[in-house]
Motif scaffolding. Sequence first.
Motif, mmCIF file in Angstrom:
data_model
loop_
_atom_site.group_PDB
_atom_site.id
_atom_site.type_symbol
_atom_site.label_atom_id
_atom_site.label_comp_id
_atom_site.label_asym_id
_atom_site.label_seq_id
_atom_site.Cartn_x
_atom_site.Cartn_y
_atom_site.Cartn_z
ATOM 1 N N TYR A 121 0.846 -1.331 0.022
ATOM 2 C CA TYR A 121 0.027 -0.007 0.020
ATOM 3 C C TYR A 121 0.790 1.225 -0.085
ATOM 4 O O TYR A 121 0.403 2.239 -0.533
ATOM 5 C CB TYR A 121 -0.913 0.019 1.005
ATOM 6 N N ALA A 122 2.041 1.233 0.674
ATOM 7 C CA ALA A 122 2.944 2.284 0.610
ATOM 8 C C ALA A 122 3.611 2.436 -0.977
ATOM 9 O O ALA A 122 3.536 3.728 -1.241
ATOM 10 C CB ALA A 122 4.220 2.005 1.681
ATOM 11 N N ASP A 123 3.506 1.434 -1.559
ATOM 12 C CA ASP A 123 4.032 1.668 -2.984
ATOM 13 C C ASP A 123 2.973 2.406 -3.792
ATOM 14 O O ASP A 123 3.209 3.104 -4.927
ATOM 15 C CB ASP A 123 4.376 0.357 -3.438
ATOM 16 N N LYS A 124 1.849 2.012 -3.360
ATOM 17 C CA LYS A 124 0.442 2.621 -4.273
ATOM 18 C C LYS A 124 0.320 3.988 -4.049
ATOM 19 O O LYS A 124 -0.025 4.735 -4.793
ATOM 20 C CB LYS A 124 -0.897 1.840 -3.696
ATOM 21 N N PHE A 125 0.712 4.389 -2.687
ATOM 22 C CA PHE A 125 0.468 5.771 -2.090
ATOM 23 C C PHE A 125 1.670 6.703 -2.629
ATOM 24 O O PHE A 125 1.613 8.094 -3.080
ATOM 25 C CB PHE A 125 0.613 5.744 -0.656
ATOM 26 N N ALA A 126 2.963 6.061 -2.597
ATOM 27 C CA ALA A 126 4.120 6.677 -3.034
ATOM 28 C C ALA A 126 4.913 5.950 -4.063
ATOM 29 O O ALA A 126 6.062 5.419 -3.710
ATOM 30 C CB ALA A 126 4.986 7.274 -1.755
#
Length: 292
Positions: free
Chosen positions: A239-244
């Motif tokens: 989800y961090a990769d999706k966000f940033a």
Amino acid sequence: MPSKFETYQKRRLASSYISVVISIALVLFMVGILGLMLLKSALVANRVKEKVAITLFLKDKVTTKQINGFKAALQKENFTKRIIYTSKKQAAKQYSKEIGEDFLNFLGENPLKNGIDIYLKADFVTPGKIEELETKFLKNAFVADVSYDKLLINLLTKNIKKISFWLLILSGFVGFIAIILINSSIRLSIYSKRFNIKTMQMVGATKGFIRKPFIWQSIKLGLVAAIIALLGLAVVIYYADKFAPSLGFLKDYISLAYLTGGVLLTAFIITWLSTFFATQRFLNLRTDELYY
């Protein structure tokens, strides 16, 4: 058929193992989050540094052939990330666009110079190293002047050092808490078996023989906890990769390998040491002290 007492003991043992695994997994998950922050903070810092450029203004007498040779030589230097060449004509067009009028009509000639922007590798973006490069370039026969933002570099270096210092302090604190929590969980687990330990010792078993099954059991529980923690980290990273997406969490295989190895190694070392010292404590107690 097993008696009710045996069934109760098995359930109690399973409950104890589950609580130990969950406790260790939560601690390892927090350690992993901090490790991820440390790895990515270094990446972000390097990316910011590599946006800093040092500009070389070339002398008017330098020919196109000499400029091309100079550019090729700069590209091979160990401090160069990339270079961008801007001719005096291109610089004049950009400047005219910025001020909204053609200043060449007023001046009659182009006072600007051919320039090369050198974007440095992160390791070279420090006040000391850039000053060394400035001195080196000013001695070059092709270079008329060198320009870079000294204030920005000083501020950048200072802030990165400050952030790194506090991240290290936080890492040390979290690491200390992790050791205490995991150690406490394992000691409580072994505490329930203190009478078994003393009984084995009284019938002649050596300390090493007694410790071995406890250590292996704790290591197994630690590795299970590490896998659970890594699964939780995988969800966070996804989800961090999706966000940033610019940080490339999922594409940074080296950082992911370091993170995975770090969590597994932390689980192994802490559970091994905690079990060793916990069993050693009960082995050194007298029989009457086991009740306190």
